[in-house]
Design an enzyme around this catalytic site. Structure first.
Site, PDB file in Angstrom:
ATOM      1  N   HIS A 248      10.251 -23.725   9.276  1.00 18.18           N
ATOM      2  CA  HIS A 248       9.190 -24.456   9.983  1.00 18.18           C
ATOM      3  C   HIS A 248       7.802 -24.280   9.381  1.00 18.18           C
ATOM      4  O   HIS A 248       6.957 -25.148   9.540  1.00 18.18           O
ATOM      5  CB  HIS A 248       9.137 -24.008  11.457  1.00 18.18           C
ATOM      6  CG  HIS A 248      10.247 -24.581  12.275  1.00 18.18           C
ATOM      7  ND1 HIS A 248      10.270 -24.534  13.645  1.00 18.18           N
ATOM      8  CD2 HIS A 248      11.402 -25.207  11.902  1.00 18.18           C
ATOM      9  CE1 HIS A 248      11.370 -25.123  14.096  1.00 18.18           C
ATOM     10  NE2 HIS A 248      12.082 -25.528  13.056  1.00 18.18           N
TER      11      HIS A 248
ATOM     12  N   HIS B 184       7.050 -30.674  10.452  1.00 24.89           N
ATOM     13  CA  HIS B 184       6.474 -29.368  10.104  1.00 24.89           C
ATOM     14  C   HIS B 184       5.462 -29.496   8.973  1.00 24.89           C
ATOM     15  O   HIS B 184       4.476 -28.772   8.923  1.00 24.89           O
ATOM     16  CB  HIS B 184       7.583 -28.381   9.738  1.00 24.89           C
ATOM     17  CG  HIS B 184       8.597 -28.243  10.832  1.00 24.89           C
ATOM     18  ND1 HIS B 184       8.278 -27.716  12.057  1.00 24.89           N
ATOM     19  CD2 HIS B 184       9.903 -28.600  10.888  1.00 24.89           C
ATOM     20  CE1 HIS B 184       9.356 -27.749  12.835  1.00 24.89           C
ATOM     21  NE2 HIS B 184      10.354 -28.281  12.147  1.00 24.89           N
TER      22      HIS B 184
ATOM     23  N   ASP C  30       0.869  -1.175   0.000  1.00 26.64           N
ATOM     24  CA  ASP C  30       0.000   0.000   0.000  1.00 26.64           C
ATOM     25  C   ASP C  30       0.912   1.234   0.000  1.00 26.64           C
ATOM     26  O   ASP C  30       2.134   1.117  -0.185  1.00 26.64           O
ATOM     27  CB  ASP C  30      -0.994  -0.034   1.178  1.00 26.64           C
ATOM     28  CG  ASP C  30      -0.334   0.181   2.534  1.00 26.64           C
ATOM     29  OD1 ASP C  30       0.925   0.248   2.592  1.00 26.64           O
ATOM     30  OD2 ASP C  30      -1.052   0.291   3.532  1.00 26.64           O
ATOM     31  N   HIS C  31       0.317   2.398   0.217  1.00 25.29           N
ATOM     32  CA  HIS C  31       1.117   3.632   0.205  1.00 25.29           C
ATOM     33  C   HIS C  31       2.201   3.633   1.285  1.00 25.29           C
ATOM     34  O   HIS C  31       3.297   4.134   1.061  1.00 25.29           O
ATOM     35  CB  HIS C  31       0.200   4.850   0.384  1.00 25.29           C
ATOM     36  CG  HIS C  31      -0.661   4.763   1.603  1.00 25.29           C
ATOM     37  ND1 HIS C  31      -1.726   3.880   1.688  1.00 25.29           N
ATOM     38  CD2 HIS C  31      -0.614   5.409   2.799  1.00 25.29           C
ATOM     39  CE1 HIS C  31      -2.307   4.011   2.873  1.00 25.29           C
ATOM     40  NE2 HIS C  31      -1.642   4.921   3.570  1.00 25.29           N
TER      41      HIS C  31
ATOM     42  N   CYS D 108       3.175  -3.206   4.043  1.00 28.59           N
ATOM     43  CA  CYS D 108       2.281  -2.106   4.401  1.00 28.59           C
ATOM     44  C   CYS D 108       2.941  -1.377   5.566  1.00 28.59           C
ATOM     45  O   CYS D 108       4.149  -1.535   5.778  1.00 28.59           O
ATOM     46  CB  CYS D 108       0.854  -2.582   4.691  1.00 28.59           C
ATOM     47  SG  CYS D 108       0.624  -3.646   6.126  1.00 28.59           S
ATOM     48  N   GLY D 109       2.200  -0.586   6.300  1.00 22.19           N
ATOM     49  CA  GLY D 109       2.838   0.195   7.366  1.00 22.19           C
ATOM     50  C   GLY D 109       3.429  -0.692   8.443  1.00 22.19           C
ATOM     51  O   GLY D 109       4.612  -0.601   8.779  1.00 22.19           O
ATOM     52  N   THR D 110       2.601  -1.571   8.982  1.00 19.47           N
ATOM     53  CA  THR D 110       3.067  -2.484  10.029  1.00 19.47           C
ATOM     54  C   THR D 110       3.297  -3.902   9.513  1.00 19.47           C
ATOM     55  O   THR D 110       3.986  -4.693  10.166  1.00 19.47           O
ATOM     56  CB  THR D 110       1.993  -2.602  11.138  1.00 19.47           C
ATOM     57  OG1 THR D 110       0.770  -3.049  10.520  1.00 19.47           O
ATOM     58  CG2 THR D 110       1.773  -1.260  11.832  1.00 19.47           C
TER      59      THR D 110
HETATM   60  C1  RB5 Z   1      -2.023   2.615   6.500  1.00 16.56           C
HETATM   61  O1  RB5 Z   1      -2.152   3.804   7.171  1.00 16.56           O
HETATM   62  C2  RB5 Z   1      -1.801   1.465   7.471  1.00 16.56           C
HETATM   63  O2  RB5 Z   1      -2.941   1.259   8.233  1.00 16.56           O
HETATM   64  C3  RB5 Z   1      -1.431   0.208   6.730  1.00 16.56           C
HETATM   65  O3  RB5 Z   1      -0.304   0.438   5.962  1.00 16.56           O
HETATM   66  C4  RB5 Z   1      -1.107  -0.999   7.578  1.00 16.56           C
HETATM   67  O4  RB5 Z   1      -0.190  -0.697   8.565  1.00 16.56           O
HETATM   68  C5  RB5 Z   1      -2.242  -1.780   8.049  1.00 16.56           C
HETATM   69  O5  RB5 Z   1      -2.119  -2.808   8.693  1.00 16.56           O
END
Ligand code: RB5
Length: 148
Positions: free
Chosen positions: A103, A138, A13-14, A70-72
């Site tokens: 695993h 496994h 994503d962004h 993505c962000g996280t």
């Molecule tokens: C985007 O703001 C953020 O929510 C996304 O990249 C991600 O971290 C979601 O899990």
């Protein structure tokens, strides 16, 4: 690295866009065939859409390996793991990235572009691509997952 791991699908994503571009360059420099499902800028998008675009072809067997950012990494891993046959591993550290191959036979690596730096991300990608599944007990555990 096996030959089929030479073909890889990537997406973000962004919040993961910048890291995804760096990972793409890294893979292309290693002569890998890379399919990029986007996103193509830092303009806000829904990670869900890009997780679906990537996990679908992995689930269908068109790609054996994929990388999502993505962000996280949390949202992307949630989406990807809804798909049959997908074993997406959220790994923002080297040990988890390696163990997810040994695993869990992970077929999608998910990273958090807001959690780790680019140089660690490339170390994770390299180790994840090079590490083999150990099979044995496994495999039995993964088969139980497939029966769900
Ligand atoms: C985007 O703001 C953020 O929510 C996304 O990249 C991600 O971290 C979601 O899990």
């Amino acid at each position: 690295m096996t030959n089929n791991a030479k073909k890889i699908i990537i997406g973000s994503d962004h919040a993961g866009y910048a890291m995804k571009e760096i990972v793409k360059r890294f893979l292309l420099d290693r002569d890998m065939e890379v399919k990029d499902v986007g996103t193509d800028s830092e303009a806000s998008v829904d990670y869900t859409d890009f997780g679906i675009k990537l996990a679908g072809p992995v689930s269908a067997g068109e790609f054996q390996r994929g990388i999502l950012v993505c962000g996280t990494g949390i949202g992307m891993s949630m989406v990807a793991n809804r798909f049959k046959g997908v074993r997406a591993a959220l790994a923002n550290d080297l040990f988890s990235a390696i163990m997810s191959r040994r695993h869990n036979n992970s077929n999608i690596l998910v990273m958090g572009g807001r959690v780790i730096g680019d140089s660690l991300a490339l170390k994770l990608v390299e180790a994840w691509l090079e590490t083999s599944f150990e099979g044995g007990r496994h495999q039995r555990r993964l088969e139980k997952m497939d029966q769900l």
